[in-house]
Design a protein around this motif. Sequence first.
Motif, PDB file in Angstrom:
ATOM      1  N   LYS B  49      -0.903 -12.503   1.391  1.00  0.00           N
ATOM      2  CA  LYS B  49       0.007 -11.821   2.317  1.00  0.00           C
ATOM      3  C   LYS B  49       0.294 -12.661   3.560  1.00  0.00           C
ATOM      4  O   LYS B  49       1.409 -12.619   4.096  1.00  0.00           O
ATOM      5  N   ALA B  50      -0.694 -13.435   4.027  1.00  0.00           N
ATOM      6  CA  ALA B  50      -0.454 -14.262   5.219  1.00  0.00           C
ATOM      7  C   ALA B  50       0.587 -15.341   4.931  1.00  0.00           C
ATOM      8  O   ALA B  50       1.401 -15.681   5.808  1.00  0.00           O
ATOM      9  N   LEU B  51       0.583 -15.889   3.697  1.00  0.00           N
ATOM     10  CA  LEU B  51       1.606 -16.883   3.342  1.00  0.00           C
ATOM     11  C   LEU B  51       2.973 -16.207   3.233  1.00  0.00           C
ATOM     12  O   LEU B  51       4.001 -16.786   3.603  1.00  0.00           O
ATOM     13  N   GLN B  52       2.965 -14.978   2.738  1.00  0.00           N
ATOM     14  CA  GLN B  52       4.221 -14.238   2.608  1.00  0.00           C
ATOM     15  C   GLN B  52       4.752 -13.786   3.971  1.00  0.00           C
ATOM     16  O   GLN B  52       5.922 -13.421   4.089  1.00  0.00           O
ATOM     17  N   ALA B  53       3.894 -13.812   4.987  1.00  0.00           N
ATOM     18  CA  ALA B  53       4.330 -13.442   6.345  1.00  0.00           C
ATOM     19  C   ALA B  53       4.873 -14.636   7.116  1.00  0.00           C
ATOM     20  O   ALA B  53       5.453 -14.464   8.195  1.00  0.00           O
ATOM     21  N   LEU B  54       4.715 -15.858   6.584  1.00  0.00           N
ATOM     22  CA  LEU B  54       5.185 -17.043   7.304  1.00  0.00           C
ATOM     23  C   LEU B  54       6.676 -16.969   7.656  1.00  0.00           C
ATOM     24  O   LEU B  54       7.048 -17.237   8.808  1.00  0.00           O
ATOM     25  N   PRO B  55       7.551 -16.598   6.694  1.00  0.00           N
ATOM     26  CA  PRO B  55       8.985 -16.558   7.041  1.00  0.00           C
ATOM     27  C   PRO B  55       9.309 -15.616   8.200  1.00  0.00           C
ATOM     28  O   PRO B  55      10.195 -15.905   9.009  1.00  0.00           O
ATOM     29  N   LEU B  56       8.599 -14.505   8.282  1.00  0.00           N
ATOM     30  CA  LEU B  56       8.822 -13.541   9.371  1.00  0.00           C
ATOM     31  C   LEU B  56       8.641 -14.215  10.728  1.00  0.00           C
ATOM     32  O   LEU B  56       9.408 -13.973  11.666  1.00  0.00           O
ATOM     33  N   VAL B  57       7.639 -15.091  10.821  1.00  0.00           N
ATOM     34  CA  VAL B  57       7.328 -15.718  12.111  1.00  0.00           C
ATOM     35  C   VAL B  57       8.122 -17.010  12.292  1.00  0.00           C
ATOM     36  O   VAL B  57       8.753 -17.237  13.330  1.00  0.00           O
ATOM     37  N   GLU B  58       8.137 -17.869  11.277  1.00  0.00           N
ATOM     38  CA  GLU B  58       8.764 -19.192  11.435  1.00  0.00           C
ATOM     39  C   GLU B  58      10.278 -19.092  11.606  1.00  0.00           C
ATOM     40  O   GLU B  58      10.907 -19.974  12.200  1.00  0.00           O
ATOM     41  N   SER B  59      10.871 -17.996  11.117  1.00  0.00           N
ATOM     42  CA  SER B  59      12.318 -17.808  11.241  1.00  0.00           C
ATOM     43  C   SER B  59      12.727 -17.365  12.640  1.00  0.00           C
ATOM     44  O   SER B  59      13.912 -17.365  12.972  1.00  0.00           O
ATOM     45  N   GLY B  60      11.752 -16.946  13.427  1.00  0.00           N
ATOM     46  CA  GLY B  60      12.067 -16.385  14.740  1.00  0.00           C
ATOM     47  C   GLY B  60      12.301 -14.886  14.700  1.00  0.00           C
ATOM     48  O   GLY B  60      12.528 -14.261  15.745  1.00  0.00           O
ATOM     49  N   ALA B  61      12.251 -14.293  13.507  1.00  0.00           N
ATOM     50  CA  ALA B  61      12.514 -12.855  13.381  1.00  0.00           C
ATOM     51  C   ALA B  61      11.488 -12.034  14.169  1.00  0.00           C
ATOM     52  O   ALA B  61      11.854 -11.080  14.873  1.00  0.00           O
ATOM     53  N   ALA B  62      10.217 -12.411  14.064  1.00  0.00           N
ATOM     54  CA  ALA B  62       9.172 -11.652  14.762  1.00  0.00           C
ATOM     55  C   ALA B  62       9.424 -11.645  16.264  1.00  0.00           C
ATOM     56  O   ALA B  62       9.320 -10.594  16.922  1.00  0.00           O
ATOM     57  N   ASP B  63       9.787 -12.806  16.793  1.00  0.00           N
ATOM     58  CA  ASP B  63      10.046 -12.879  18.236  1.00  0.00           C
ATOM     59  C   ASP B  63      11.325 -12.143  18.615  1.00  0.00           C
ATOM     60  O   ASP B  63      11.379 -11.470  19.644  1.00  0.00           O
ATOM     61  N   SER B  64      12.354 -12.277  17.792  1.00  0.00           N
ATOM     62  CA  SER B  64      13.626 -11.640  18.156  1.00  0.00           C
ATOM     63  C   SER B  64      13.497 -10.120  18.168  1.00  0.00           C
ATOM     64  O   SER B  64      14.184  -9.443  18.936  1.00  0.00           O
ATOM     65  N   LEU B  65      12.583  -9.582  17.338  1.00  0.00           N
ATOM     66  CA  LEU B  65      12.369  -8.130  17.331  1.00  0.00           C
ATOM     67  C   LEU B  65      11.240  -7.723  18.286  1.00  0.00           C
ATOM     68  O   LEU B  65      10.976  -6.536  18.452  1.00  0.00           O
ATOM     69  N   GLY B  66      10.600  -8.710  18.886  1.00  0.00           N
ATOM     70  CA  GLY B  66       9.521  -8.399  19.823  1.00  0.00           C
ATOM     71  C   GLY B  66       8.273  -7.856  19.162  1.00  0.00           C
ATOM     72  O   GLY B  66       7.573  -6.994  19.715  1.00  0.00           O
TER      73      GLY B  66
END
Lengths: 331, 331
Positions: B49-66
Motif C-alpha cells: 500500500k505504501a508503494l501504491q500511495a507514492l503517486p498521491l504524494v509525488e504528483s503533488g495531489a496530497a499537498d494540493s488537497l492539504g
Amino acid sequence: MDPILVEVTRGGRVESVHRGAVAVVDADGAVALAMGDIDAAVFPRSAVKALQALPLVESGAADSLGLTDAEIALACASHGGEPAHVATAEAMLGKAGQEASALECGAHWPSYDVAARALAASGATATALHNNCSGKHAGFICLACASGAEPAGYIQPDHPTMRRITAALAETTGTVLDERNRGTDGCSIPTYAIPLKALALAFARFGTGTGWHPDRAAAAVRIRAAVAEHPFMVAGTRRFDTEVMQAFGARAFTKTGAEGVYCVALPDLGLGIAVKCDDGAGRAAEVVTAALLQRYLGGGVPERWAHPVLRNWNGIEVGTLRATHLSGATR
Amino acid sequence: MDPILVEVTRGGRVESVHRGAVAVVDADGAVALAMGDIDAAVFPRSAVKALQALPLVESGAADSLGLTDAEIALACASHGGEPAHVATAEAMLGKAGQEASALECGAHWPSYDVAARALAASGATATALHNNCSGKHAGFICLACASGAEPAGYIQPDHPTMRRITAALAETTGTVLDERNRGTDGCSIPTYAIPLKALALAFARFGTGTGWHPDRAAAAVRIRAAVAEHPFMVAGTRRFDTEVMQAFGARAFTKTGAEGVYCVALPDLGLGIAVKCDDGAGRAAEVVTAALLQRYLGGGVPERWAHPVLRNWNGIEVGTLRATHLSGATR
C-alpha cells in the motif's frame, strides 16, 4: 514431509498451499487411505468431544438427569455462541443443579460474529455460556453431579470426572495418555497428543461399536443419533459441521478441532477419518474433509463446502480453495 | 520446498508449523539473506500500500488537497475500522469533495472486534468507511480528483488513476504487471504477483530512494515520516504494525498483507525485506518479521510480538509461537 492437500488460488494462480496428513481406517484398524505421516501424534483438540461425551451417556448420567438429545448434541459441540446454544447449556447446568458460575472454560464472545454483535447491541457481555465449549463443560459437570462428585476443579487432569473422560479417550484410541503427551486446551481441560491413525480408528469404532463394551457402543449410537437430529447444536449458523450433517444425516458424523484437525465417522462404511493440516488451518481441514466425504459417500456435500469460492467485500469471486491429490489417491 | 519458519507449540510439543520464504535485499539488489524460493512470484496484497500511495504524494495531489500526515498514513493502512480511522478516511474524502459513497472497496464490519461490537452497540452498521482499505481507497480518490479525473471506476485496472498506481508499482518493483499476473484483491483493486526478491528490493529503495526520481524519493521520505508519526493510523489497537512502529519510529517501516505477506524497509541499514508464508498465515508472518527486526535492529521488538505466547480463555499460557532457523541463518 506431508503432501500439499489444499491449494488456495487467486486470479488463476496458486496463492497459498496447505500441507497435511489424512488417515482413513476401518473398525479393525486396517488402513484404507494414508496420506502423509499418519503415525505422528497430534493434539485432536475439540475433534474428540464426542469421545469425551461417552462417559456422560454410558454411565447413565445423561438419562438420570433427563438430558435431551439437543443437550447431548451440545455436549459434543464447538458452538457459535448463538442464543439457542447458550440456552441449552444453561438448561443442562440447571438439570445438574448448577449455574453458569460452575463452568471453568472461561468466557469469550460468541465465535459467530453476527451473534457477538447482537449480544453487544443488547447491552450484554460475554460469559462462559458463550464459550464454544460450554456444552462440553456442562456435560462434564452433569457427569460429575450425577456421579455424586463435587464438580469444582473438573478441568484438572486428576479430578475424578476428568479421569473418567481421559480413560474413555485412552481406551477408544488405544493410546497411553499421561503427562508426557499432555497439553492444555483453549478451554483449560487437558488435550493429549494421539497418533492420527489411532484417532481414525477410534472414530471408525464410534460409528460401528466394534470391540467396545455394549454400554459404550450403545452410548455412541445415542450420541450419533442426537447429533444427526440436532446438527445445529454442534456448531451453528454457516458452519461446516452443521451444514454437512444437515445434508448427510446419520450417514456422516463430522467434528472440527482447532489447529486444522477433523475427525469423521462413516458408520455405513465402517470407516473413521482423521485429518491434520500441518499449519493448523481450519479452512484447509474443511476442504479436505469435504473432499473425503465426496469420495466415500459419492457426493452430497453442500456446494459451498464442496467447491469453496473466495469472494471479496463486493461479492466478486476472486479465487477458490481446492483439494489436491485426494480424488486420485489409492483407496 | 520452502523451509519451516515458525513452530507453534503446546504442552512442549510442536502442534503446527508454518513454511515460507524470506528475502532481504539491499538497495542495489544484492541479496543479504534468502530462505526458500525468493524468485517465486507472490501476490503482495496490502503489503505494498505504501508503494501504491507514492503517486498521491509525488504528483503533488496530497499537498494540493492539504492532506495531513495522519491522512497520508491512513492511505497506507490496513486499519481496524476504529473511530479515528473512519473519521480520517471521511475527512480525506471531504478534501476531495467526495463522500463515502465514492468508495468502491465494499463494506465490512471493523476488523478490530472491540470496535465492531461498539459499532453494533451504537445501533449503527458497517459501511465502506470501516473497510480496512478505506484509507487507501480515499487516497486513490484524492489522486483522481486532484488530477481532474472522474473517480468513478477507479478500482478498474484500466482507469487512468489505477494505471498510474500500477505504473508506480511496476517501476519500483522492476516487474511487468499485466493481465498475466493479475488477480483481484479483497477490496476489488488489482493485485499483481511479483517475485519476493523484487518486493524486497522495492522496499529497500522505499527506505533509501536509490535509483528513484527525486520526486518519488521525496514522496517516500514523506510517507515514511507520516507513518512513523502516526503508526496508529496504519493498523490500530493491538496490531503488529502499530506497536512495532511505535517502538522503532522511523527505523523500521513494516506493512502486513493478506495471506501471510510482510514487507519491511530498514532505511538506516539500506535493506528491504519481503516475507511470504506458504500457507497464508498472518500469525506466522508476524513472528518471522519480528525475528528479522530483532536480527537486523539488535532487539527492541515489543515482547508480545518478539516472543508470542498462546493463552487460553482463562489466561493460562498453553503454548508459544517461535521462529526457527532465522537466528542461525547466514546474512
